[in-house]
Motif scaffolding. Structure first.
Motif, PDB file in Angstrom:
ATOM      1  N   PHE A  30      -6.660   9.529  16.289  1.00 45.43           N
ATOM      2  CA  PHE A  30      -7.169   8.271  16.818  1.00 45.43           C
ATOM      3  C   PHE A  30      -7.306   7.706  17.694  1.00 45.43           C
ATOM      4  CE2 PHE A  30      -6.779   3.664  15.521  1.00 45.43           C
ATOM      5  CZ  PHE A  30      -8.251   3.670  15.414  1.00 45.43           C
ATOM      6  N   VAL A  31      -5.175   7.465  17.837  1.00 52.21           N
ATOM      7  CA  VAL A  31      -4.824   6.776  18.944  1.00 52.21           C
ATOM      8  C   VAL A  31      -5.443   6.760  20.343  1.00 52.21           C
ATOM      9  CG1 VAL A  31      -2.236   6.262  20.021  1.00 52.21           C
ATOM     10  CG2 VAL A  31      -3.197   5.862  17.496  1.00 52.21           C
ATOM     11  N   ARG A  32      -5.862   8.855  20.501  1.00 56.48           N
ATOM     12  CA  ARG A  32      -5.740   9.236  21.893  1.00 56.48           C
ATOM     13  C   ARG A  32      -7.360   9.122  21.954  1.00 56.48           C
ATOM     14  NH1 ARG A  32      -1.840  13.234  19.913  1.00 56.48           N
ATOM     15  NH2 ARG A  32      -3.964  14.218  18.757  1.00 56.48           N
ATOM     16  N   SER A  33      -8.115   8.704  20.647  1.00 52.40           N
ATOM     17  CA  SER A  33      -9.036   8.132  21.187  1.00 52.40           C
ATOM     18  C   SER A  33      -9.842   6.503  21.786  1.00 52.40           C
ATOM     19  CB  SER A  33     -10.022   8.673  20.074  1.00 52.40           C
ATOM     20  OG  SER A  33      -9.890   7.755  18.564  1.00 52.40           O
ATOM     21  N   PRO A  54      11.919   1.570   2.741  1.00 51.35           N
ATOM     22  CA  PRO A  54      11.671   2.169   1.298  1.00 51.35           C
ATOM     23  C   PRO A  54      10.769   1.837   1.231  1.00 51.35           C
ATOM     24  CG  PRO A  54      14.330   0.697   1.705  1.00 51.35           C
ATOM     25  CD  PRO A  54      13.840   0.495   3.458  1.00 51.35           C
ATOM     26  N   GLN A  55       9.359   0.970   2.110  1.00 56.58           N
ATOM     27  CA  GLN A  55       8.430   0.901   1.343  1.00 56.58           C
ATOM     28  C   GLN A  55       7.517   1.723   2.378  1.00 56.58           C
ATOM     29  OE1 GLN A  55       9.968  -2.476   2.182  1.00 56.58           O
ATOM     30  NE2 GLN A  55      10.483  -2.451   0.038  1.00 56.58           N
ATOM     31  N   GLY A  56       8.033   2.669   3.210  1.00 54.75           N
ATOM     32  CA  GLY A  56       7.191   3.945   3.613  1.00 54.75           C
ATOM     33  C   GLY A  56       7.664   3.765   4.973  1.00 54.75           C
ATOM     34  N   ASP A  57       7.208   4.102   5.973  1.00 57.54           N
ATOM     35  CA  ASP A  57       7.077   4.446   7.799  1.00 57.54           C
ATOM     36  C   ASP A  57       5.301   3.492   8.339  1.00 57.54           C
ATOM     37  OD1 ASP A  57       8.840   6.267   6.492  1.00 57.54           O
ATOM     38  OD2 ASP A  57       8.306   7.634   6.697  1.00 57.54           O
ATOM     39  N   GLY A  58       5.959   3.618   9.333  1.00 53.24           N
ATOM     40  CA  GLY A  58       5.191   2.798  10.044  1.00 53.24           C
ATOM     41  C   GLY A  58       5.116   3.023  11.731  1.00 53.24           C
ATOM     42  N   LEU A  59       3.850   2.496  12.460  1.00 50.72           N
ATOM     43  CA  LEU A  59       3.300   2.678  14.281  1.00 50.72           C
ATOM     44  C   LEU A  59       3.102   1.718  14.161  1.00 50.72           C
ATOM     45  CD1 LEU A  59       3.894   4.967  16.278  1.00 50.72           C
ATOM     46  CD2 LEU A  59       2.317   5.783  15.770  1.00 50.72           C
ATOM     47  N   ASP A  60       3.529   0.933  15.644  1.00 47.12           N
ATOM     48  CA  ASP A  60       2.357  -0.054  16.175  1.00 47.12           C
ATOM     49  C   ASP A  60       2.342   0.649  17.777  1.00 47.12           C
ATOM     50  OD1 ASP A  60       2.784  -1.749  13.784  1.00 47.12           O
ATOM     51  OD2 ASP A  60       4.576  -2.714  14.530  1.00 47.12           O
ATOM     52  N   VAL A  61       1.246   0.529  17.647  1.00 48.16           N
ATOM     53  CA  VAL A  61       1.028   0.349  18.997  1.00 48.16           C
ATOM     54  C   VAL A  61       1.203  -0.108  20.295  1.00 48.16           C
ATOM     55  CG1 VAL A  61      -0.010   2.643  20.871  1.00 48.16           C
ATOM     56  CG2 VAL A  61       0.641   3.364  18.474  1.00 48.16           C
ATOM     57  N   ALA A  62       0.536  -1.166  20.597  1.00 45.80           N
ATOM     58  CA  ALA A  62       0.323  -2.306  21.549  1.00 45.80           C
ATOM     59  C   ALA A  62      -0.643  -1.258  23.184  1.00 45.80           C
ATOM     60  CB  ALA A  62       1.655  -3.440  22.427  1.00 45.80           C
ATOM     61  N   SER A 113      -8.570   8.619  27.215  1.00 46.66           N
ATOM     62  CA  SER A 113      -9.339   8.043  28.858  1.00 46.66           C
ATOM     63  C   SER A 113      -8.693   7.450  29.760  1.00 46.66           C
ATOM     64  CB  SER A 113     -10.730   6.448  28.117  1.00 46.66           C
ATOM     65  OG  SER A 113      -9.702   6.342  27.833  1.00 46.66           O
ATOM     66  N   GLY A 114      -7.380   7.017  29.231  1.00 41.84           N
ATOM     67  CA  GLY A 114      -6.477   7.139  30.485  1.00 41.84           C
ATOM     68  C   GLY A 114      -5.611   5.611  30.291  1.00 41.84           C
ATOM     69  N   LEU A 115      -6.241   5.534  28.753  1.00 44.70           N
ATOM     70  CA  LEU A 115      -4.967   4.421  28.288  1.00 44.70           C
ATOM     71  C   LEU A 115      -3.720   4.154  28.198  1.00 44.70           C
ATOM     72  CD1 LEU A 115      -6.016   1.368  28.680  1.00 44.70           C
ATOM     73  CD2 LEU A 115      -6.647   1.329  25.404  1.00 44.70           C
ATOM     74  N   VAL A 116      -2.925   2.972  28.467  1.00 44.95           N
ATOM     75  CA  VAL A 116      -1.498   3.850  28.369  1.00 44.95           C
ATOM     76  C   VAL A 116      -1.209   2.758  27.553  1.00 44.95           C
ATOM     77  CG1 VAL A 116       0.726   3.808  29.384  1.00 44.95           C
ATOM     78  CG2 VAL A 116      -1.212   4.880  30.601  1.00 44.95           C
ATOM     79  N   GLY A 117      -0.478   3.073  26.358  1.00 39.03           N
ATOM     80  CA  GLY A 117       0.142   1.517  26.067  1.00 39.03           C
ATOM     81  C   GLY A 117       1.642   1.899  25.506  1.00 39.03           C
ATOM     82  N   VAL A 118       2.530   1.291  24.118  1.00 38.38           N
ATOM     83  CA  VAL A 118       3.436   1.596  24.407  1.00 38.38           C
ATOM     84  C   VAL A 118       3.696   1.554  22.725  1.00 38.38           C
ATOM     85  CG1 VAL A 118       6.018   0.384  24.331  1.00 38.38           C
ATOM     86  CG2 VAL A 118       4.366  -0.416  25.755  1.00 38.38           C
ATOM     87  N   ALA A 119       4.983   2.319  22.400  1.00 37.76           N
ATOM     88  CA  ALA A 119       4.513   2.697  21.049  1.00 37.76           C
ATOM     89  C   ALA A 119       6.034   2.455  19.856  1.00 37.76           C
ATOM     90  CB  ALA A 119       4.497   4.304  20.594  1.00 37.76           C
ATOM     91  N   THR A 130      -0.630   7.664  25.978  1.00 30.03           N
ATOM     92  CA  THR A 130      -1.574   7.539  26.295  1.00 30.03           C
ATOM     93  C   THR A 130      -2.908   8.102  26.334  1.00 30.03           C
ATOM     94  OG1 THR A 130      -0.427   8.384  28.733  1.00 30.03           O
ATOM     95  CG2 THR A 130      -2.910   8.638  28.876  1.00 30.03           C
ATOM     96  N   THR A 131      -3.799   7.179  26.294  1.00 26.73           N
ATOM     97  CA  THR A 131      -4.930   8.071  25.614  1.00 26.73           C
ATOM     98  C   THR A 131      -6.163   8.947  26.165  1.00 26.73           C
ATOM     99  OG1 THR A 131      -6.403   6.689  26.426  1.00 26.73           O
ATOM    100  CG2 THR A 131      -5.065   5.781  24.111  1.00 26.73           C
TER     101      THR A 131
END
Length: 208
Positions: A198-201, A153-161, A141-147, A138-139
């Protein structure tokens, strides 16, 4: 009576291996230009660092009144800041980068929920690593997303829709936004707080 030299005849003093030495300069210039065009320019571009550094107070334009506050010191490789253009939320492309990490934002038209949008992303692109459990974001401003986090082995990631705010009663038809974070192995923890801020903004802009 002196015989005229045959057409195309080159005096001995101007020959080298049967070629006219007087043409070497022009030929060499053409060769150098060709080499620069084929190999030199990409090499020069690789040596010149991208320099569009985010400064305090900069705000990303996500289209339709939506915005996000990018991390200071990162490089804006694609996208626009507020006041510099009019981004489209349904065709948005933003790319931020710093050493060992990138944040990309992609906007698209999608009818459905944020969870369904993330499902479609996963189905279409697959996963090269191990996915973690899904969570809700939840950002401010109240926008709700799914993470969804992942590691490989190539690294780490995060996707938020996210589904960006649309007219009242038409939330499912609002544009979708995918925030994608990728880091080199062992770098995600260093950037975790920056990514979270950043995501919360992210704001969805004014509903109409």
């Amino acid at each position: 009576m002196t015989e005229a030299a045959p057409q195309g005849w080159v005096p001995v003093e101007h020959r080298f291996l049967g070629l006219d030495r007087r043409t070497f300069g022009a030929a060499l210039s053409v060769l150098v230009i060709a080499l620069v065009l084929l190999a030199g320019l990409p090499a020069v571009n690789a040596l010149i660092p991208w320099h569009n550094e985010i400064r305090a107070g900069d705000v990303l334009d996500l289209g339709g009144g939506a915005t996000a506050v990018p991390p200071v010191g990162w490089q804006l490789e694609d996208g626009a800041l507020t006041g510099s253009g009019s981004a489209s939320p349904a065709s948005l492309q933003v790319q931020l980068a710093t050493g060992g990490a990138t944040i990309s934002l992609r906007g698209t038209a999608f009818t459905g929920t944020a969870d369904a949008f993330l499902d479609q992303v996963v189905r279409s692109e697959g996963s090269a690593g191990v996915d973690g459990p899904r969570g809700t974001v939840t950002t401010a401003s109240g926008l709700v997303g799914v993470a969804l986090g992942s590691t490989s082995p190539q690294g780490d990631g995060l996707d938020v829709a996210f589904k960006m705010a649309g007219p009242a009663g038409q939330a499912e038809t609002a544009p979708a936004l995918l925030v994608r974070v990728r880091t080199a192995p062992g770098q995600y923890e260093r950037q975790q707080d920056v990514v979270g801020e950043f995501v919360r903004s992210i704001t969805a802009g004014a509903t109409r």
